[in-house]
Design a protein around this motif. Structure first.
Motif, mmCIF file in Angstrom:
data_model
loop_
_atom_site.group_PDB
_atom_site.id
_atom_site.type_symbol
_atom_site.label_atom_id
_atom_site.label_comp_id
_atom_site.label_asym_id
_atom_site.label_seq_id
_atom_site.Cartn_x
_atom_site.Cartn_y
_atom_site.Cartn_z
ATOM 1 N N UNK A 1 0.809 -1.213 0.000
ATOM 2 C CA UNK A 1 0.000 0.000 0.000
ATOM 3 C C UNK A 1 0.843 1.265 0.000
ATOM 4 N N UNK A 2 0.260 2.335 -0.567
ATOM 5 C CA UNK A 2 0.851 3.664 -0.436
ATOM 6 C C UNK A 2 0.633 4.089 1.016
ATOM 7 N N UNK A 3 1.705 4.237 1.702
ATOM 8 C CA UNK A 3 1.683 4.431 3.156
ATOM 9 C C UNK A 3 2.683 3.480 3.762
ATOM 10 N N UNK A 4 2.536 2.223 3.419
ATOM 11 C CA UNK A 4 3.545 1.257 3.856
ATOM 12 C C UNK A 4 4.813 1.427 3.035
ATOM 13 N N UNK A 5 4.674 1.730 1.742
ATOM 14 C CA UNK A 5 5.829 2.079 0.915
ATOM 15 C C UNK A 5 5.611 3.468 0.329
ATOM 16 N N UNK A 6 6.670 4.038 -0.169
ATOM 17 C CA UNK A 6 6.626 5.418 -0.648
ATOM 18 C C UNK A 6 5.965 5.525 -2.019
ATOM 19 N N UNK A 7 5.606 6.748 -2.364
ATOM 20 C CA UNK A 7 5.030 6.995 -3.685
ATOM 21 C C UNK A 7 6.055 6.687 -4.777
ATOM 22 N N UNK A 8 7.317 6.994 -4.528
ATOM 23 C CA UNK A 8 8.339 6.694 -5.531
ATOM 24 C C UNK A 8 8.497 5.195 -5.748
ATOM 25 N N UNK A 9 8.289 4.405 -4.695
ATOM 26 C CA UNK A 9 8.322 2.947 -4.856
ATOM 27 C C UNK A 9 7.147 2.485 -5.706
ATOM 28 N N UNK A 10 5.962 3.049 -5.446
ATOM 29 C CA UNK A 10 4.787 2.711 -6.253
ATOM 30 C C UNK A 10 4.987 3.125 -7.710
ATOM 31 N N UNK A 11 5.552 4.307 -7.929
ATOM 32 C CA UNK A 11 5.794 4.762 -9.292
ATOM 33 C C UNK A 11 6.765 3.823 -10.006
ATOM 34 N N UNK A 12 7.779 3.356 -9.282
ATOM 35 C CA UNK A 12 8.754 2.440 -9.872
ATOM 36 C C UNK A 12 8.086 1.165 -10.346
ATOM 37 N N UNK A 13 7.249 0.586 -9.484
ATOM 38 C CA UNK A 13 6.597 -0.676 -9.837
ATOM 39 C C UNK A 13 5.567 -0.480 -10.943
ATOM 40 N N UNK A 14 4.854 0.646 -10.913
ATOM 41 C CA UNK A 14 3.850 0.912 -11.954
ATOM 42 C C UNK A 14 4.514 1.041 -13.318
#
Length: 500
Positions: free
Chosen positions: A174-187
């Motif tokens: 989830x966004x919160x448990x990991x950073x937005x930059x981590x989510x952007x990387x995976x997306x």
């Protein structure tokens, strides 16, 4: 308390002949382990604060630092291990629950390593994937019992499917448990490779709205960030019932991680704890689950497959049978080594079963009941490499989720302190200073490279077996042999011993 019995977990060794007092380690450590002593004009380190994240070691320009386990010897005792003693000291001082990040690290057997893959020899020639077609594209979703072909074209209308270029997806974080930059990387990596990332239970940040074609949106017990636009944004919906790191346990994102961006995405007040209850308060039976499945299908005009994610537990086969009959298109099963941002230590280390057994049991049960085609199986929790994926497919999986491996690709060094919010690599944190350390373009390239490398290896392994399509391997347990397994373990896995 005046006296603490706690001792450091790690020892920092500094080679004074190499150290130039540049203070890179001081600036890089979010745990404030290193500081510059103005009086002595040298850097000193507080070993009590070190979590062994490797940040200072990797970035030290003169390689002056080494971190190793603190050499404290307890009196040898076959029952009371040092970790048990340290845990009692900590709880006696704090009165609190012990927390842990990432997955189970106990030395339980790794059954992937006790299975070997068959290979072609004289009678069944191998295939060279560099020169011959090799199909590893995967479709997730409910399949009809039979197909009707007319004039060479498919006449049967298929239920909604997810199309994967490689049988690997990024699991729910989830966004919160990991950073937005981590989510952007995976997306970005998911889009490049042709697979999917999962939002986890924290909603979909507005900056990721354009990645809906490669996104699975999750509906968890807290229903954080769930609204019509969110359901419409993803290509599939996942109902999270449980996860491997903490079966039967809800979630908790501390308020200090809930800044303005997380607050807006999750639709909760800034600074408030985000607590997901253990059960969905509208699901207490398979019939209740069926109602939610069809409510979500109705809300999205039956255009998206619906996943149901459960933890691997002892009666997982019966549970999966009920979920398939309740209308789920995909069942995601998370093994007891699955990672998480935070879990009660005793739950993480003591609850659940290995994903290898859960997968084999579920696939066998669904085939025995004649409903295997009605649902796809996705498994996660300890997938480390391409051979694990091939073995999972042979046991019956359609695809796998990876979480810990994906974060390692981004730079995670598995210090297991995600719940502190002080991730020095910019992954499991919401601290703006630390988040900037993860460049989403570089992260996306690394995550995509990992999947591309695994894709090549999967083709090589299939070719070595004389198989030219992943579909021909799915559930084909004759391609596996067990070593160092008991008769009962071989029976549950449904494979033969090496040499048979």
């Amino acid at each position: 308390m005046a006296l603490s019995y706690a001792v450091p977990n790690f020892l920092i060794e500094r080679d004074e002949s190499r150290c130039i007092d540049c203070q890179v380690c001081v600036r890089q450590c979010a745990n404030e382990v290193h500081k510059f002593d103005e009086d002595d004009e040298k850097i000193v380190s507080d070993t009590m604060k070190c979590v062994n994240c490797h940040r200072c070691v990797v970035l030290c320009p003169t390689k002056a630092l080494t971190v190793r386990e603190f050499p404290l010897e307890f009196k040898k005792n076959g029952h009371w291990k040092s970790d048990d003693i340290k845990s009692i000291y900590i709880q006696a001082e704090t009165g609190g629950v012990l927390l842990a990040g990432m997955g189970n690290d106990k030395p339980y057997p790794i059954y992937w390593d006790k299975m070997l893959i068959n290979a072609s020899q004289v009678t069944n020639p191998s295939i060279d994937p560099l020169r011959e077609p090799m199909e590893i594209k995967t479709f997730l979703g409910r399949k009809p019992a039979s197909l009707e072909i007319e004039n060479g074209k498919l006449k049967t209308k298929l239920p909604p499917q997810l199309e994967l270029e490689v049988p690997v997806m990024f699991s729910a974080m989830s966004f919160g448990s990991i950073s937005l930059n981590a989510h952007k990387s995976l997306a970005r990596a998911a889009r490049e490779v042709g697979t999917f990332f999962n939002t986890g239970e924290g909603g979909l940040h507005r900056d990721l709205a354009d990645f809906g074609d490669n996104c699975i949106v999750q509906v968890a017990s807290g229903r954080f960030g769930v609204h019509q636009e969110y359901l419409d944004a993803g290509s599939a919906i996942e109902i999270k019932i449980g996860q491997g790191a903490k079966p039967g346990i809800g979630g908790h994102l501390p308020g200090e991680k809930v800044g303005p961006e997380v607050s807006q995405t999750r639709m909760i007040p800034e600074g408030s704890d985000a607590i997901s209850p253990a059960p969905h308060h509208d699901i207490y039976s398979i019939e209740d689950l069926r109602q939610l499945i069809y409510s979500l299908k109705e809300a999205t005009n039956y255009k998206k497959p619906v996943f149901v994610k459960i933890a691997a537990v002892h009666n997982v086969a019966a549970i999966a049978s009920g979920i398939a009959r309740a209308g789920a298109d995909v069942i995601a099963i998370d093994g007891f080594r699955g990672g998480t941002g935070a879990a009660p230590l005793r739950t993480r280390d003591s609850v659940g079963i290995p994903i290898e057994f859960a997968l084999a049991a579920v696939d066998t049960r669904l085939r025995q009941e004649g409903i295997r085609n009605q649902v796809s199986l996705v498994i996660g929790g300890s997938i480390r490499n391409s051979s694990d994926i091939v073995k999972a497919v042979a046991l019956g999986a359609d695809a796998v989720y990876i979480g810990t491996a994906a974060l390692m690709a981004l730079g995670c060094h598995l210090c297991q302190k995600c719940y502190t919010g002080k991730c020095n690599w910019g992954i499991a944190t919401q601290d703006p200073r630390l988040v900037k350390r993860l460049n989403p373009e570089i992260g996306a390239r690394r995550a995509a490279n990992l999947l591309k490398a695994w894709k090549h290896e999967i083709k090589e392994l299939l070719g070595g077996m004389g198989i030219n399509a992943l579909e021909s391997l799915r559930g084909n347990r004759l391609m596996l042999r067990g070593i160092d397994l008991t008769e009962k373990e071989l029976e549950i896995l449904g494979i033969k011993a090496a040499g048979e």
